[in-house]
Scaffold this motif. Structure first.
Motif, PDB file in Angstrom:
ATOM      1  N   VAL A   1       0.846  -1.202   0.000  1.00 42.99           N
ATOM      2  CA  VAL A   1       0.000   0.000   0.000  1.00 42.99           C
ATOM      3  C   VAL A   1       0.875   1.243   0.000  1.00 42.99           C
ATOM      4  N   GLY A   2       1.952   1.215   0.768  1.00 44.78           N
ATOM      5  CA  GLY A   2       2.875   2.360   0.789  1.00 44.78           C
ATOM      6  C   GLY A   2       3.520   2.604  -0.554  1.00 44.78           C
ATOM      7  N   LEU A   3       3.910   1.547  -1.239  1.00 43.17           N
ATOM      8  CA  LEU A   3       4.482   1.685  -2.577  1.00 43.17           C
ATOM      9  C   LEU A   3       3.471   2.278  -3.555  1.00 43.17           C
ATOM     10  N   LEU A   4       2.270   1.771  -3.496  1.00 41.76           N
ATOM     11  CA  LEU A   4       1.221   2.284  -4.393  1.00 41.76           C
ATOM     12  C   LEU A   4       0.880   3.731  -4.087  1.00 41.76           C
ATOM     13  N   ALA A   5       0.888   4.098  -2.831  1.00 44.78           N
ATOM     14  CA  ALA A   5       0.554   5.462  -2.445  1.00 44.78           C
ATOM     15  C   ALA A   5       1.635   6.459  -2.876  1.00 44.78           C
ATOM     16  N   THR A   6       2.894   6.040  -2.841  1.00 43.56           N
ATOM     17  CA  THR A   6       3.972   6.962  -3.221  1.00 43.56           C
ATOM     18  C   THR A   6       4.110   7.083  -4.737  1.00 43.56           C
TER      19      THR A   6
END
Length: 104
Positions: free
Chosen positions: A97-102
């Motif tokens: 989720v963090g990768l997708l958000a950044t």
């Protein structure tokens, strides 16, 4: 199988609401020209359609609530049985989720 049951229930619900909308449109279109018994008959049909739609909605709500509760209980049992794996899965999902958000 659960997905198929949910899809069938959703299709039934949508069909019931479509019938309700059609009956309501007919009532609105014919209200000015209908008198007495015809108007009462149409109103009764609409009332029956509304009751059927409400019953289907209540059944769907109960089904969703039961399945949600079962999912919560299964998740809790899994987390209690395998706490380290649960932490690893949560961390992995958080990382993705963090990768997708950044990216955005």
């Amino acid at each position: 199988m659960t997905r198929k049951t949910a899809q069938t229930t959703q299709e039934i619900l949508m069909a019931d609401f479509q019938t309700l909308v059609n009956d309501t449109e007919r009532l609105l279109a014919h209200t000015s020209s209908l008198a007495g018994e015809q108007a009462d008959e149409l109103r009764e049909q609409i009332r029956e359609s509304l009751l059927k739609a409400r019953e289907t909605l209540q059944l769907t709500e109960a089904s969703l609530r039961d399945r949600g509760q079962a999912a919560v209980e299964a998740t809790e049992a899994y987390v209690q049985a395998k706490p380290w794996q649960s932490i690893g899965i949560a961390a992995g999902i958080g990382f993705i989720v963090g990768l997708l958000a950044t990216r955005r």
